[in-house]
Design an enzyme around this catalytic site. Structure first.
Site, PDB file in Angstrom:
ATOM      1  N   SER A 576       0.636  -1.182  -0.095  1.00 16.03           N
ATOM      2  CA  SER A 576       0.091   0.015  -0.005  1.00 16.03           C
ATOM      3  C   SER A 576       0.956   1.292  -0.107  1.00 16.03           C
ATOM      4  O   SER A 576       1.934   1.030   0.581  1.00 16.03           O
ATOM      5  CB  SER A 576      -0.868  -0.072   1.197  1.00 16.03           C
ATOM      6  OG  SER A 576      -1.384   1.122   1.458  1.00 16.03           O
ATOM      7  N   TYR A 589      -1.688  -0.331  10.335  1.00 15.79           N
ATOM      8  CA  TYR A 589      -1.733  -0.777   9.154  1.00 15.79           C
ATOM      9  C   TYR A 589      -0.565  -0.273   8.176  1.00 15.79           C
ATOM     10  O   TYR A 589       0.199  -1.017   7.539  1.00 15.79           O
ATOM     11  CB  TYR A 589      -3.022  -0.070   8.325  1.00 15.79           C
ATOM     12  CG  TYR A 589      -3.157  -0.364   7.075  1.00 15.79           C
ATOM     13  CD1 TYR A 589      -3.642  -1.852   6.504  1.00 15.79           C
ATOM     14  CD2 TYR A 589      -3.164   0.531   5.833  1.00 15.79           C
ATOM     15  CE1 TYR A 589      -3.778  -1.974   5.283  1.00 15.79           C
ATOM     16  CE2 TYR A 589      -3.326   0.134   4.844  1.00 15.79           C
ATOM     17  CZ  TYR A 589      -3.618  -1.337   4.364  1.00 15.79           C
ATOM     18  OH  TYR A 589      -3.825  -1.308   3.042  1.00 15.79           O
TER      19      TYR A 589
END
Length: 698
Positions: A576, A589
């Site tokens: 990501s 995350y």
């Protein structure tokens, strides 16, 4: 009225047949499809069928007879109108006037085009005159196991007479072509009233005035041969000389096969990368565990349709079924000489049999590999071809069993087999096949493929020719995803990437389904967006387990297989933008994604010497179609940016340099780029985010 058969399936549906009315072509196609549905009758791509109708000649407006026949390269089980050829019957028969003998066979195939009635015809096959020179309205040319067993028996002509008396003709082996059509015509003339002809070492011709009569005639002839063989087997008392070794249990056979397949695949791919198939059916085990295996297997198959797909003979492994296969180096020391010897013998076969105009030698590696006590492996350019090769060899086993029960099995002489395998017409057929796609012959395993980005990646890889094993922790999503694909190219397995044993089982499934793995795509993921003080240890552990530990385990177990194959490979990790950019409410995350990215670099540095390339794709803002946006993550990100959930797509599109919405398909394109195009790239990151300046890696 429905008929009862013991050895073949009677599939004629009167209501469905009636729906075609008097359309004889439709009824011929229907007959073809139900015949092809029974592998005891004919295998994929094997045999051909035809019918003859009266049509108006478009130039003279006169009534003419037209023969409709399966075209070259088709399959009767899936035959449609587009797969047949329509020819003027009389013109085809007039070719007898210009035929110059056996040496003229190849030229005759080109002349079939001068007989075309239907301009949308599929290319006529070499068997076209076999149908055209016979007078019957409906004709079946089939390769039933029972009939080929009769045809391949040492005393085939005598056995034919014993089973059918004067009701069946018999012609000796001859390569398919115009002259074989003349031999069928001659046989019928000399034996008027017969209901079919047995072709020595080849197959069966049967016929009827209607499609139904032809169908029933074919089934009855096959049933009679099957009954005869069953009686002979019972009288003999044992098959293939009896059992020599005992099989492992079903579970142990699967384990052994899964462990060995990547090594076999690597060896079988020395010239062209191959896809594998495994079977351990009762039929296969009875044969490969028998006393007669060493005698029968080297003889090779008899029917041309068989050996064109299986090669003339299999490779028998000299491995004990209970042997420990965990030491790859030691196992390969035993396997390498066996493969070298097989290739050497195949080259000798080619050199001894070739003609001045023979095509160049093809891949000398075995297609069929036998492991006594375990099962049978097949390797080919794609899964369907590997599976079909296996099915054809099972047919060959049935033929050997039947012929041995009748009297003694005989195979074609090597020169005859070569002349079929390297026939210029066969080579022309191979050259007409469509080009393979970029990822053909490669196997991918994709985690999190039950939906969202993972499913989009699987879709793209399949579209580019790859064989794909989809994994997901959600069984319902996985079943729905797998159901969207056609047979052979895809398989699915439940996999929890946080559990090592689950990952091991997923790779085992990939090995058994396709022979190994070339691409590992770790797309499984989830997202939790919380401030530091609200992030629980459970949140942290879950993110680390799925994203980081899962990536580590998928890479570790996948690399074990890639090294066994020796074919290199690709690992692509879906990370990501958040692994590069610091943002609010994202400690768990973002940290996990950063770990994924650096692990990728570390593995790229470690695995380059094995030609295993490791790269990262960084999505950002994939809202539409992405599973992680269906839960609390969307609410968390909306809260972090001070907007509503409904405003998120527009927000993410506006903040990138290209002002583009990012879709799962865009991530899939990046994965394809890394695995199919950037074949000399490793340790890289491809950002698929529409352009985020703060995520630029350089």
């Amino acid at each position: 009225m429905e008929k009862t058969f013991q050895y073949v399936d009677y599939l004629w549906d009167e209501e469905k047949a009636a729906s075609y009315g008097d359309d004889q072509v439709a009824l011929f196609l229907y007959r073809s499809n139900i015949l092809g549905a029974d592998l005891r009758i004919t295998n994929y791509g094997g045999g051909n069928t035809s019918c003859k109708t009266i049509e108006k000649d478009p130039l003279t407006n006169e009534d003419v007879e037209v023969m409709w026949v399966k075209g070259s390269g088709g399959d009767i089980g899936t035959l449609t109108r587009e797969g047949i050829a329509g020819l003027y019957t009389e013109r085809l028969r007039n070719l007898k006037n210009v035929y110059k003998g056996i040496e003229d066979e190849d030229r005759m195939v080109g002349l079939f085009n001068h007989c075309i009635y239907d301009l949308n015809s599929k290319a006529p096959s070499i068997d076209t005159p076999l149908h055209g020179l016979l007078p019957f309205k409906h004709i079946d040319h089939l390769h039933p196991d029972a009939l080929i067993a009769v045809a391949a028996a040492k005393d085939s002509e005598k056995v034919t007479k014993e089973i059918w008396g004067d009701t069946m003709g018999w012609v000796p082996w001859q390569r398919p072509g115009f002259d074989l059509g003349l031999q069928l015509e001659k046989c019928l003339k000399e034996n008027p009233g017969i209901k079919g002809i047995v072709l020595g070492s080849h197959g069966l011709f049967t016929w009827g005035d209607t499609s139904y009569e032809c169908y029933v005639n074919s089934l009855e002839v096959i049933e009679q041969a099957s009954e005869y063989i069953a009686k002979k087997v019972k009288e003999k008392g044992e098959v293939f000389g009896g059992q020599k070794i005992k099989s492992l249990s079903p579970a142990k056979r699967k384990d052994k096969a899964a462990e060995l397949m990547p090594m076999l695949r690597g060896l079988a791919s020395s010239e062209n990368q191959m896809i594998g198939h495994f079977t351990d059916s009762d039929t296969v085990l009875q044969y490969i565990n028998s006393n007669d295996l060493e005698r029968l297997a080297p003889m090779g198959t008899s029917c041309p349709d068989h050996f064109l797909r299986t090669k003339i003979q299999p490779l028998i492994l000299k491995l004990d079924a209970s042997e420990d296969l965990s030491n790859t180096e030691e196992v390969l020391k035993k396997l390498n000489p066996a493969f070298d010897q097989y290739r050497k013998e195949y080259k000798e076969y080619y050199e001894n049999c070739k003609h001045d105009n023979s095509p160049a030698m093809r891949d000398p590696n075995p297609v069929i590999i036998i492991y006594p006590g375990v099962g049978m492996f097949s390797f080919a350019k794609n899964k369907q071809t590997a599976r079909v090769a296996s099915e054809f060899y099972v047919n060959a086993i049935n033929v050997m069993r039947g012929a041995e029960a009748i009297s003694e099995y005989t195979s074609l002489p090597r020169q005859e087999a070569f002349d079929i395998e390297y026939w210029l017409l066969e080579e022309a057929k191979l050259q007409r096949m469509p080009a393979e796609k970029l990822l053909s012959r490669r196997v991918a395993i994709v985690t999190g493929a039950g939906g969202g980005i993972g499913k989009a990646i699987a879709d793209k890889l399949v579209a580019e020719g790859a064989n794909v094993v989809l994994t997901d922790v959600n069984e319902e999503n996985l079943k729905e995803a797998v159901a969207t694909y056609k047979r052979d190219q895809v398989d699915g397995v439940i996999c929890d990437v946080t559990r090592e044993e689950s990952i091991v089982e997923a790779y085992k499934k990939a090995n058994l389904a396709f022979g190994g793995v070339d691409m590992v795509i770790h797309s499984a993921g989830l997202a939790i967006s919380k401030p530091l003080e609200e992030t629980t240890q459970k949140d942290w552990d879950l993110l680390q387990d799925v994203l980081v530990k899962g990536q580590f385990l998928m890479a570790q177990k996948g690399v074990e297989i890639m090294k066994k194959q020796g074919l290199g490979g690709d690992i692509v990790n879906i990370a990501s933008k958040n692994g590069l950019v610091a943002g609010p409410n994202n400690v768990g995350y973002g940290t996990a994604k950063a770990a994924q990215q650096h692990m990728t670099r570390l593995l790229a540095a470690e695995l380059g010497g094995d030609h295993i390339r490791v790269n990262t794709v960084n999505p950002d803002g994939v809202i539409v179609g992405s599973k992680i946006w269906e839960g609390e993550w969307a609410e968390g990100r909306a809260k972090a940016y001070g907007i509503t959930v409904d405003e998120l797509p527009a927000h993410y599109a506006k903040r990138n340099l290209l002002n583009e919405i990012i879709y799962p398909d865009d991530i899939a394109q990046a994965v394809f780029c890394l695995t199919g195009c950037l074949t000399k790239s490793t340790g890289n990151i491809i950002n698929v985010d529409g352009g985020m300046a703060n995520a630029f890696v350089r």
